[in-house]
Design a protein around this motif. Structure first.
Motif, PDB file in Angstrom:
ATOM      1  N   ASN A  52      18.252   4.851  -0.951  1.00 23.04           N
ATOM      2  CA  ASN A  52      19.160   4.638  -2.084  1.00 23.04           C
ATOM      3  C   ASN A  52      18.432   4.176  -3.340  1.00 23.04           C
ATOM      4  OD1 ASN A  52      21.387   5.230  -0.353  1.00 23.04           O
ATOM      5  ND2 ASN A  52      21.396   3.098   0.340  1.00 23.04           N
ATOM      6  N   VAL A  53      17.153   4.531  -3.470  1.00 24.28           N
ATOM      7  CA  VAL A  53      16.415   4.250  -4.701  1.00 24.28           C
ATOM      8  C   VAL A  53      15.795   5.545  -5.187  1.00 24.28           C
ATOM      9  CG1 VAL A  53      15.927   1.846  -4.099  1.00 24.28           C
ATOM     10  CG2 VAL A  53      14.312   3.633  -3.427  1.00 24.28           C
ATOM     11  N   SER A  54      15.601   5.649  -6.500  1.00 27.50           N
ATOM     12  CA  SER A  54      15.081   6.885  -7.077  1.00 27.50           C
ATOM     13  C   SER A  54      13.569   6.981  -6.992  1.00 27.50           C
ATOM     14  CB  SER A  54      15.516   6.981  -8.541  1.00 27.50           C
ATOM     15  OG  SER A  54      15.062   5.843  -9.271  1.00 27.50           O
ATOM     16  N   ASP A  55      12.898   5.819  -6.878  1.00 29.17           N
ATOM     17  CA  ASP A  55      11.443   5.795  -6.891  1.00 29.17           C
ATOM     18  C   ASP A  55      10.930   5.184  -5.597  1.00 29.17           C
ATOM     19  OD1 ASP A  55       8.826   5.827  -7.500  1.00 29.17           O
ATOM     20  OD2 ASP A  55       8.936   4.511  -9.253  1.00 29.17           O
ATOM     21  N   GLY A  56      10.191   5.969  -4.794  1.00 33.03           N
ATOM     22  CA  GLY A  56       9.666   5.479  -3.524  1.00 33.03           C
ATOM     23  C   GLY A  56       8.154   5.379  -3.524  1.00 33.03           C
ATOM     24  N   ILE A  57       7.586   4.871  -4.622  1.00 37.72           N
ATOM     25  CA  ILE A  57       6.132   4.805  -4.738  1.00 37.72           C
ATOM     26  C   ILE A  57       5.618   3.525  -4.107  1.00 37.72           C
ATOM     27  CG2 ILE A  57       4.193   4.674  -6.338  1.00 37.72           C
ATOM     28  CD1 ILE A  57       5.768   6.351  -8.284  1.00 37.72           C
ATOM     29  N   VAL A  58       4.615   3.668  -3.242  1.00 35.06           N
ATOM     30  CA  VAL A  58       3.991   2.536  -2.586  1.00 35.06           C
ATOM     31  C   VAL A  58       2.480   2.705  -2.661  1.00 35.06           C
ATOM     32  CG1 VAL A  58       4.149   3.655  -0.339  1.00 35.06           C
ATOM     33  CG2 VAL A  58       3.823   1.199  -0.442  1.00 35.06           C
ATOM     34  N   GLY A  59       1.785   1.590  -2.922  1.00 33.75           N
ATOM     35  CA  GLY A  59       0.337   1.617  -3.011  1.00 33.75           C
ATOM     36  C   GLY A  59      -0.310   0.944  -1.816  1.00 33.75           C
ATOM     37  N   GLN A  82      -3.755  -4.092   1.674  1.00 34.77           N
ATOM     38  CA  GLN A  82      -2.718  -4.524   0.735  1.00 34.77           C
ATOM     39  C   GLN A  82      -1.700  -3.407   0.589  1.00 34.77           C
ATOM     40  OE1 GLN A  82      -4.143  -6.697  -2.829  1.00 34.77           O
ATOM     41  NE2 GLN A  82      -6.204  -6.076  -2.181  1.00 34.77           N
ATOM     42  N   ILE A  83      -0.450  -3.718   0.866  1.00 34.78           N
ATOM     43  CA  ILE A  83       0.632  -2.735   0.761  1.00 34.78           C
ATOM     44  C   ILE A  83       1.669  -3.291  -0.196  1.00 34.78           C
ATOM     45  CG2 ILE A  83       2.397  -1.438   2.009  1.00 34.78           C
ATOM     46  CD1 ILE A  83       0.700  -1.748   4.511  1.00 34.78           C
ATOM     47  N   GLU A  84       1.907  -2.583  -1.275  1.00 35.13           N
ATOM     48  CA  GLU A  84       2.814  -3.072  -2.297  1.00 35.13           C
ATOM     49  C   GLU A  84       3.669  -1.928  -2.827  1.00 35.13           C
ATOM     50  OE1 GLU A  84       0.689  -5.065  -5.348  1.00 35.13           O
ATOM     51  OE2 GLU A  84      -0.077  -6.660  -4.047  1.00 35.13           O
ATOM     52  N   VAL A  85       4.916  -2.253  -3.126  1.00 39.05           N
ATOM     53  CA  VAL A  85       5.820  -1.325  -3.788  1.00 39.05           C
ATOM     54  C   VAL A  85       5.886  -1.744  -5.246  1.00 39.05           C
ATOM     55  CG1 VAL A  85       8.170  -0.439  -3.910  1.00 39.05           C
ATOM     56  CG2 VAL A  85       7.144  -0.946  -1.688  1.00 39.05           C
TER      57      VAL A  85
END
Length: 454
Positions: A52-59, A82-85
């Protein structure tokens, strides 16, 4: 799922755009390698935060240079992941983040025991490694699985084992459950005896005893449900159980202090006491002070990271963990509980010594009792039970695992409700026998009650 990868000398980064409609619960990826010789690290990222979010970018950043993460007495045995949204803090995941770390093997050259521990680096706090929300499972000699409910920097650390052996844990658990069950039953008997016994209701001490029994009943029942509540997927059940255990524990400590205060006023002041609404004021202290303290902690929890919930107890012989519902933040666990109990324990010990000296002094004055009788010794033992002296064993086991102390602590404290029931049966006597025991504690309470009525 799109990704772009960037490598530096000691870091490697991957940026992913996760489409939750294409995944079944988790997205499995391989962490970026700093070099071709680097070890493989598998990651399963839950899609829950990206629904339910438009942006699913994760680093995802892999670091084999750990200098910036080194703190005092820390041994990092893997790369740091390191895992970050971007733009969001991900916490309290229902489906955990799973990482399979390849770890360094270690050689034990000392008498101390060590184990692997999955921890996260708290960048928003005081830049230390913490275990909150992370479970550790050693899959093989060189692979450790970390399962965490948030996304932050992670690594596998080597920590000294001060935990309980798995077999000892099982034995202590059986003793605890049996002792808590008996204590809860006899605490309930104490309450029922108080309700249906007119003589007991006429004594102030009995009212205090039954209040302590009620607190112990609540503590024993909530403690027995701790592991069961931890198996529920509904987090609020575990939080409620942890809060109940904490509140009832503080209530038990407070009523032990009330017992000491009442005992001092009765014997230390040679029975000359009269306080208006005495029992009401004691009840406000016994039940109210813990309620205010726990309420303040719950208010603080809303503003910071939750510290009531799932707590992992590491079993030293298998590196397995046992999940319970309790306080997850060490600062709250030791800073609040230990300080609170230390104050109560010191006060109760001083009162116990004062009252015991006075009892034995009065017996020496009496020519008929040149030696200390067994009855007086049992009276002092009864006072020790009421004042919770056995809880002081926690100081002897601080910092290391001493199984004899653990067994004595476990048996004596889980049977406290039973001991109080025996004490109430001994001190609450029929009217015909009271004249022959005018120096007993029940006679003193009757005197105090009658004076209050006047």
């Amino acid at each position: 799922m799109k990704n772009c990868e960037e490598s530096l000398q000691h870091h490697a980064m991957t940026v992913l755009n996760i489409d939750p409609t294409l995944a079944n619960g988790h997205v499995e990826i391989t962490a970026p390698k700093v070099s071709d010789e680097a070890r493989t690290i598998q990651i399963w990222i839950p899609v829950e935060p990206f629904q339910n979010v438009s942006d699913g970018i994760v680093g995802i950043v892999t670091s084999n240079s750990i200098q910036q993460f080194i703190t005092k007495n820390v041994s990092i045995m893997s790369e740091v992941i390191q895992i970050e949204v971007f733009g969001r803090d991900i916490a309290n995941l229902t489906n955990p983040l799973i990482i399979h770390f390849s770890v360094n093997n270690y050689t034990n050259n000392s008498s101390k025991r060590y184990t692997y521990s999955c921890q996260y680096y708290d960048k928003q706090g005081n830049n230390t490694w913490k275990t909150d929300g992370c479970n550790t499972t050693q899959i093989s000699d060189g692979v450790v699985e970390c399962s965490c409910d948030h996304m932050t920097p992670f690594a596998v650390l080597l920590v000294e084992v001060n935990n309980i052996d798995g077999q000892q844990w099982e034995i202590l658990s059986y003793i605890s459950y049996v002792g808590c069950s008996l204590s809860a039953v006899f605490s309930a008997f104490s309450v029922l005896t108080f309700i249906f016994n007119r003589n007991a209701r006429a004594e102030v001490s009995s009212s205090i005893h039954v209040s302590l029994s009620s607190a112990l009943f609540l503590l024993n029942m909530s403690f027995m449900f701790s592991e069961w509540a931890a198996t529920w997927t509904v987090k609020e059940v575990c939080v409620f159980t942890a809060v109940t255990i904490h509140y009832s524990l503080l209530c038990s400590f407070t009523w032990m202090a009330v017992e000491a205060l009442h005992l001092y006023l009765l014997l230390g002041r040679v029975f000359n006491i009269y306080i208006k609404h005495y029992m009401v004021k004691l009840s406000l202290i016994g039940w109210g002070v813990p309620a205010v303290l726990v309420g303040c902690l719950l208010s603080i929890q809303q503003l910071t990271r939750p510290f009531y919930g799932y707590k992992n107890v590491t079993l030293s012989n298998s590196n397995a963990t046992n999940l319970v519902c309790w306080i997850t933040e060490p600062l709250i666990l030791y800073g609040v509980n230990l300080c609170y109990f230390t104050i109560v324990f010191l006060f109760n010990t001083i009162v116990l010594i004062t009252v015991s000296r006075q009892i034995f002094k009065l017996k020496k004055v009496d020519n008929k009792h040149k030696k200390i009788p067994v009855k007086d010794a049992s009276t002092v033992l009864g006072f020790m039970c009421l004042l919770g002296t056995s809880w002081g064993l926690v100081f002897l086991g601080s910092g290391y695992t001493s199984y004899p102390i653990l067994y004595v602590f476990c048996i004596s404290n889980t049977m406290q409700g039973f001991s109080i029931f025996l004490w109430m049966c001994r001190t609450t006597r029929p009217e015909k026998q009271k004249a022959a025991h005018t120096k007993s504690l029940s006679s003193v309470d009757t005197f105090t009650t009658e004076k209050q009525k006047q």
